[in-house]
Design a protein around this motif. Structure first.
Motif, PDB file in Angstrom:
ATOM      1  N   ASP A  69       0.830  -1.217   0.000  1.00 43.05           N
ATOM      2  CA  ASP A  69       0.000   0.000   0.000  1.00 43.05           C
ATOM      3  C   ASP A  69       0.859   1.260   0.000  1.00 43.05           C
ATOM      4  O   ASP A  69       0.595   2.201  -0.766  1.00 43.05           O
ATOM      5  N   LEU A  70       1.859   1.293   0.849  1.00 48.12           N
ATOM      6  CA  LEU A  70       2.686   2.493   0.958  1.00 48.12           C
ATOM      7  C   LEU A  70       3.525   2.715  -0.292  1.00 48.12           C
ATOM      8  O   LEU A  70       3.766   3.857  -0.695  1.00 48.12           O
ATOM      9  N   TYR A  71       3.936   1.640  -0.942  1.00 51.75           N
ATOM     10  CA  TYR A  71       4.686   1.792  -2.190  1.00 51.75           C
ATOM     11  C   TYR A  71       3.783   2.354  -3.292  1.00 51.75           C
ATOM     12  O   TYR A  71       4.206   3.198  -4.071  1.00 51.75           O
ATOM     13  N   ARG A  72       2.535   1.870  -3.348  1.00 52.02           N
ATOM     14  CA  ARG A  72       1.605   2.389  -4.355  1.00 52.02           C
ATOM     15  C   ARG A  72       1.301   3.867  -4.124  1.00 52.02           C
ATOM     16  O   ARG A  72       1.122   4.628  -5.076  1.00 52.02           O
ATOM     17  N   LEU A  73       1.266   4.292  -2.857  1.00 57.79           N
ATOM     18  CA  LEU A  73       1.002   5.705  -2.561  1.00 57.79           C
ATOM     19  C   LEU A  73       2.186   6.591  -2.904  1.00 57.79           C
ATOM     20  O   LEU A  73       2.008   7.716  -3.369  1.00 57.79           O
ATOM     21  N   CYS A  74       3.382   6.092  -2.633  1.00 56.92           N
ATOM     22  CA  CYS A  74       4.585   6.915  -2.846  1.00 56.92           C
ATOM     23  C   CYS A  74       5.746   6.007  -3.263  1.00 56.92           C
ATOM     24  O   CYS A  74       6.540   5.579  -2.419  1.00 56.92           O
ATOM     25  N   PRO A  75       5.854   5.717  -4.567  1.00 51.30           N
ATOM     26  CA  PRO A  75       6.912   4.801  -5.002  1.00 51.30           C
ATOM     27  C   PRO A  75       8.312   5.397  -4.979  1.00 51.30           C
ATOM     28  O   PRO A  75       9.292   4.664  -4.996  1.00 51.30           O
ATOM     29  N   ASN A  76       8.414   6.733  -4.944  1.00 54.44           N
ATOM     30  CA  ASN A  76       9.736   7.334  -4.943  1.00 54.44           C
ATOM     31  C   ASN A  76       9.780   8.451  -3.918  1.00 54.44           C
ATOM     32  O   ASN A  76       9.160   9.493  -4.126  1.00 54.44           O
ATOM     33  N   PRO A  77      10.400   8.319  -2.788  1.00 55.68           N
ATOM     34  CA  PRO A  77      11.175   7.164  -2.354  1.00 55.68           C
ATOM     35  C   PRO A  77      10.261   6.060  -1.810  1.00 55.68           C
ATOM     36  O   PRO A  77       9.236   6.339  -1.199  1.00 55.68           O
ATOM     37  N   ALA A  78      10.653   4.853  -2.042  1.00 53.90           N
ATOM     38  CA  ALA A  78       9.891   3.697  -1.572  1.00 53.90           C
ATOM     39  C   ALA A  78       9.998   3.592  -0.050  1.00 53.90           C
ATOM     40  O   ALA A  78      10.933   4.127   0.558  1.00 53.90           O
TER      41      ALA A  78
END
Length: 146
Positions: A69-78
């Motif tokens: 979920d957190l990667y989908r919200l903000c992939p950069n920075p992971a």
């Protein structure tokens, strides 16, 4: 506005309201801190007291879901994997879980009984070669390796 704030503060101190995760942000529904918050960390071991290994499985599953979920919200920075591990699993009292699991395993094992060792069948002795046959000199006059 002041009444709403007081009502929200009352919700924070209400022991009957669970501090559960709000997805996909993974913040606490009650206090807004990153989940598991301090209240959840105090309540979860008590909730899983009868099956402490299940707590580890539950939090591991939550960690997996939160990372996605957190990667989908903000992939950069992971999301930092070490920080997520510390947040979800680093606080779990593993010593207590290991002690519990070992005690549970030992209780499930049958008690040892005094039995005689199994007898070796006579046919097994007859098929083994005598020790003198293993160290005989070679027919050509050289010694064979043992």
């Amino acid at each position: 506005m002041g009444i709403v704030v007081l009502r929200d503060l009352a919700a924070l101190t209400d022991p009957n309201r669970p501090h559960s995760p709000r997805r996909p942000l993974w913040t606490c529904r009650q206090c807004g801190h990153p989940w598991p918050c301090a209240w959840a960390r105090a309540a979860l071991p008590e909730e899983f007291r009868q099956e402490p290994l299940s707590l580890f499985v539950y939090l591991g599953s939550a960690l997996f879901e939160a990372a996605g979920d957190l990667y989908r919200l903000c992939p950069n920075p992971a999301p930092n994997p070490a920080e997520l591990h510390a947040r979800f699993l680093g606080w779990v009292p593993t010593h207590r879980m290991i002690t519990w699991a070992l005690a549970r395993r030992d209780a499930a094992l049958p008690a040892p009984t005094a039995v005689d060792p199994p007898a070796i069948p006579a046919s097994r002795h007859a098929t083994s070669a005598p020790s003198s046959a293993r160290h005989r000199p070679d027919r050509r006059g050289t010694s064979g390796s043992p």
